[in-house]
Design a protein around this motif. Structure first.
Motif, PDB file in Angstrom:
ATOM      1  N   GLY A  59       0.796  -1.233   0.000  1.00  0.00           N
ATOM      2  CA  GLY A  59       0.000   0.000   0.000  1.00  0.00           C
ATOM      3  C   GLY A  59       0.821   1.271   0.000  1.00  0.00           C
ATOM      4  O   GLY A  59       0.308   2.331   0.332  1.00  0.00           O
ATOM      5  N   LYS A  60       2.094   1.162  -0.377  1.00  0.00           N
ATOM      6  CA  LYS A  60       2.963   2.352  -0.379  1.00  0.00           C
ATOM      7  C   LYS A  60       2.447   3.400  -1.377  1.00  0.00           C
ATOM      8  O   LYS A  60       2.292   4.570  -1.030  1.00  0.00           O
ATOM      9  CB  LYS A  60       4.404   1.956  -0.757  1.00  0.00           C
ATOM     10  CG  LYS A  60       5.035   0.950   0.183  1.00  0.00           C
ATOM     11  CD  LYS A  60       6.501   0.767  -0.095  1.00  0.00           C
ATOM     12  CE  LYS A  60       6.790   0.063  -1.406  1.00  0.00           C
ATOM     13  NZ  LYS A  60       6.323  -1.347  -1.434  1.00  0.00           N
ATOM     14  N   THR A  61       2.180   2.938  -2.597  1.00  0.00           N
ATOM     15  CA  THR A  61       1.694   3.864  -3.618  1.00  0.00           C
ATOM     16  C   THR A  61       0.336   4.436  -3.226  1.00  0.00           C
ATOM     17  O   THR A  61       0.096   5.640  -3.359  1.00  0.00           O
ATOM     18  CB  THR A  61       1.595   3.142  -4.971  1.00  0.00           C
ATOM     19  OG1 THR A  61       2.903   2.774  -5.376  1.00  0.00           O
ATOM     20  CG2 THR A  61       0.978   4.027  -6.031  1.00  0.00           C
ATOM     21  N   THR A  62      -0.537   3.558  -2.712  1.00  0.00           N
ATOM     22  CA  THR A  62      -1.862   4.025  -2.300  1.00  0.00           C
ATOM     23  C   THR A  62      -1.742   5.119  -1.253  1.00  0.00           C
ATOM     24  O   THR A  62      -2.412   6.153  -1.346  1.00  0.00           O
ATOM     25  CB  THR A  62      -2.680   2.847  -1.748  1.00  0.00           C
ATOM     26  OG1 THR A  62      -2.670   1.792  -2.708  1.00  0.00           O
ATOM     27  CG2 THR A  62      -4.107   3.261  -1.460  1.00  0.00           C
ATOM     28  N   LEU A  68       6.259  14.539  -2.571  1.00  0.00           N
ATOM     29  CA  LEU A  68       5.796  13.164  -2.416  1.00  0.00           C
ATOM     30  C   LEU A  68       6.362  12.371  -3.584  1.00  0.00           C
ATOM     31  O   LEU A  68       5.964  12.574  -4.732  1.00  0.00           O
ATOM     32  CB  LEU A  68       4.263  13.100  -2.423  1.00  0.00           C
ATOM     33  CG  LEU A  68       3.542  13.982  -1.401  1.00  0.00           C
ATOM     34  CD1 LEU A  68       2.040  13.917  -1.617  1.00  0.00           C
ATOM     35  CD2 LEU A  68       3.885  13.565   0.015  1.00  0.00           C
ATOM     36  N   LEU A  69       7.327  11.491  -3.313  1.00  0.00           N
ATOM     37  CA  LEU A  69       8.027  10.810  -4.393  1.00  0.00           C
ATOM     38  C   LEU A  69       7.743   9.312  -4.331  1.00  0.00           C
ATOM     39  O   LEU A  69       8.141   8.628  -3.392  1.00  0.00           O
ATOM     40  CB  LEU A  69       9.540  11.047  -4.291  1.00  0.00           C
ATOM     41  CG  LEU A  69       9.969  12.505  -4.072  1.00  0.00           C
ATOM     42  CD1 LEU A  69      11.482  12.580  -3.902  1.00  0.00           C
ATOM     43  CD2 LEU A  69       9.524  13.383  -5.217  1.00  0.00           C
ATOM     44  N   ASP A  70       7.051   8.831  -5.356  1.00  0.00           N
ATOM     45  CA  ASP A  70       6.703   7.415  -5.390  1.00  0.00           C
ATOM     46  C   ASP A  70       7.696   6.685  -6.292  1.00  0.00           C
ATOM     47  O   ASP A  70       7.691   6.882  -7.500  1.00  0.00           O
ATOM     48  CB  ASP A  70       5.270   7.270  -5.927  1.00  0.00           C
ATOM     49  CG  ASP A  70       4.764   5.851  -5.801  1.00  0.00           C
ATOM     50  OD1 ASP A  70       5.430   5.044  -5.121  1.00  0.00           O
ATOM     51  OD2 ASP A  70       3.706   5.554  -6.375  1.00  0.00           O
ATOM     52  N   GLU A  71       8.540   5.855  -5.704  1.00  0.00           N
ATOM     53  CA  GLU A  71       9.544   5.098  -6.465  1.00  0.00           C
ATOM     54  C   GLU A  71      10.337   6.013  -7.390  1.00  0.00           C
ATOM     55  O   GLU A  71      10.490   5.746  -8.582  1.00  0.00           O
ATOM     56  CB  GLU A  71       8.882   3.985  -7.284  1.00  0.00           C
ATOM     57  CG  GLU A  71       8.137   2.952  -6.462  1.00  0.00           C
ATOM     58  CD  GLU A  71       9.072   2.060  -5.636  1.00  0.00           C
ATOM     59  OE1 GLU A  71      10.311   2.142  -5.811  1.00  0.00           O
ATOM     60  OE2 GLU A  71       8.566   1.298  -4.800  1.00  0.00           O
ATOM     61  N   ALA A  72      10.866   7.108  -6.811  1.00  0.00           N
ATOM     62  CA  ALA A  72      11.550   8.094  -7.644  1.00  0.00           C
ATOM     63  C   ALA A  72      12.866   7.555  -8.202  1.00  0.00           C
ATOM     64  O   ALA A  72      13.397   8.085  -9.165  1.00  0.00           O
ATOM     65  CB  ALA A  72      11.813   9.354  -6.835  1.00  0.00           C
ATOM     66  N   LEU A 111       8.795   9.650   0.759  1.00  0.00           N
ATOM     67  CA  LEU A 111       9.119   8.878  -0.432  1.00  0.00           C
ATOM     68  C   LEU A 111       8.959   7.389  -0.178  1.00  0.00           C
ATOM     69  O   LEU A 111       8.986   6.923   0.956  1.00  0.00           O
ATOM     70  CB  LEU A 111      10.542   9.189  -0.915  1.00  0.00           C
ATOM     71  CG  LEU A 111      11.727   8.715  -0.095  1.00  0.00           C
ATOM     72  CD1 LEU A 111      12.963   8.708  -0.934  1.00  0.00           C
ATOM     73  CD2 LEU A 111      11.942   9.631   1.097  1.00  0.00           C
ATOM     74  N   SER A 112       8.753   6.669  -1.256  1.00  0.00           N
ATOM     75  CA  SER A 112       8.742   5.215  -1.146  1.00  0.00           C
ATOM     76  C   SER A 112       9.813   4.705  -2.082  1.00  0.00           C
ATOM     77  O   SER A 112       9.958   5.185  -3.204  1.00  0.00           O
ATOM     78  CB  SER A 112       7.382   4.667  -1.578  1.00  0.00           C
ATOM     79  OG  SER A 112       7.267   4.703  -2.978  1.00  0.00           O
TER      80      SER A 112
END
Lengths: 212, 241
Positions: free
Chosen positions: A43-46, A156-160, A188-189
């Protein structure tokens, strides 16, 4: 002493009858770096999309400077930068045009800054080539050039770090920590092990999220 | 790569530069249409093909074509617009630009209106420019071509704006082309009826102000209300992604 920018209280979210997280509290202040960790599908992206205000199917409260987020959406969006899985790079436009469209939607800018930002991410000489001709890593770098143009306090960085080389990951780490030192906040994730001392980790994957 | 950002952290007031953002949105649409020419040309070719097949399929006689011509051109234009709807947000959704656009600190409904206007200029205006030519091919008298063009000028923005609501709602659905066409066709029927009705009435020597007034009312309503629905649809679609 840091100001609380973004705060989440008792977040609950489920997907396909499976609880992703419940009772999750998170407070992000200026100078904070929070890494959201957890296995695939945790649920990281969520969570990042909930924090960005993109995903609206959750329970709980989000606040921005203490005000309910949904009442302050314009103000929040003017001060938040979200980088998702999909980079948002249009294949038929050049890196320069992609960057210009993105900034123009947000604030006035000087043209030289765009060239400098592209040079900063190592795309000097590629400014006028259609993005479709760039490699996956180079396209990701065009998206990352936004960070060099950003004035937004919240990132907010998703899998940057996907698709970019190790040298660039190191530079990004120092970019993020210098950003936090200036008073920015970064959530970030990533599956990379970050070399950041001041980083908090939020572990997802159980039914309870907790910050350490 | 540089380890430091050149721009300082700044807390900004909520969205400024509405005009700058609008101009950017408009120019970007035109630029993409110019680069991806086939997206513009395909509906045009489709439009010309339908219109030119009718005389071959039914009857090439002048009297028939003069009576049916306006209806043929209207239906062909409607179908061409329906065909181009699917591409309205599709590419931007796939590459993630749409979520960045939704997240920009601007009123989304205004931006949606600007965007649909740009699409109208890029893909419907060329179609309208072809109408006089096709009208001549179908033996339509010059005045009737004038009325036909006027009704299309008023009706095509309505078709595009209503269609954009459907496109915004279905952009996250895979292979939504047929679904979109099925959803939108009932909403297109009134526009078609009053559009062709005006041309028929004109041919019979009756007054067309009533028809034009209703088309104008639909246009005004669509310009005011459709952007709100498009914005809401986009937010929902982006939330699913």
């Amino acid at each position: 002493m840091s100001t609380t920018l973004l705060e989440a209280r008792q977040l609950y979210c489920e997907r396909d009858d499976r609880v992703l997280f419940s009772g999750l509290d998170l407070s992000v202040g200026s100078g904070d770096i929070v890494r959201i960790a957890g296995p695939n599908g945790a649920g990281k992206t969520t969570l990042l999309r909930v924090l960005a205000g993109l995903n609206l199917s959750f329970e709980g409260g989000l606040s921005w400077y203490g005000y309910p987020l949904h009442q302050q959406r314009d103000w929040y969006q003017a001060n938040m930068l979200f980088l998702g899985h999909r980079a948002g790079i249009t294949a038929s436009l050049t890196p320069l045009e992609n960057l210009r469209c993105w900034v123009d939607m947000r604030r006035p800018h000087r043209e030289e800054l765009l060239w400098e930002a592209l040079a900063d991410v190592g795309l000097e000489g590629y400014e006028d080539i259609p993005s479709a001709h760039l490699s996956a890593g180079q396209q990701r770098r065009v998206a990352l050039a936004r960070l060099y143009l950003s004035t937004e306090p919240v990132w907010l960085l998703d899998e940057a770090f996907t698709a970019i080389d190790q040298g660039a990951v190191k530079v990004l780490e120092s970019l993020i920590s210098s950003r936090a030192a200036q008073g920015g906040a970064v959530v970030l994730s990533t599956h990379h092990r970050l070399q950041l001392d001041e980083c908090r980790v939020l572990e997802l994957g159980g039914s309870l999220g907790f910050a350490t | 790569m540089q380890p430091e950002s050149r721009t300082p952290v700044t807390l900004r007031e909520s969205g400024d530069g509405l005009i700058r953002a609008g101009v950017t949105t408009f120019r970007r649409e035109l630029l993409i249409a110019f680069r991806e020419k086939q997206d513009v040309i395909n509906p045009l070719v489709f439009f010309v093909l339908i219109v030119s097949l009718f005389p071959l399929g039914i009857s090439p006689e002048t009297e028939f074509l003069r009576d049916a011509g306006a209806g043929i051109i209207w239906v062909a234009a409607l179908l061409a617009i329906l065909l181009s709807l699917n591409m309205l947000f599709r590419n931007d959704y796939a590459d993630g630009y749409l979520e960045q656009w939704v997240l920009s600190p601007q009123p989304l409904a205004m931006m949606a209106l600007v965007r649909v206007s740009a699409v109208w200029v890029a893909s419907v205006v060329p179609l309208l420019l072809l109408v006089p030519l096709l009208g001549l091919m179908l033996h339509l008298p010059a005045e009737r071509i004038g009325v036909l063009t006027l009704t299309l000028l008023m009706g095509s923005p309505v078709l595009l704006l209503i269609g954009a609501i459907g496109a915004a709602l279905t952009v996250s659905v895979r292979n939504s082309g047929m679904l979109l066409a099925l959803l939108m066709t009932p909403f297109y029927v009134p526009v078609l009826i009053f559009g062709t009705g005006a041309v028929t009435a004109f041919g019979q020597g009756a007054s067309i102000t009533g028809h034009l007034a209703i088309l104008g009312a639909m246009l005004a309503l669509a310009i005011v209300l459709a952007p709100l629905a498009i914005a809401a649809g986009l937010r929902m679609s982006v939330a699913n992604g």
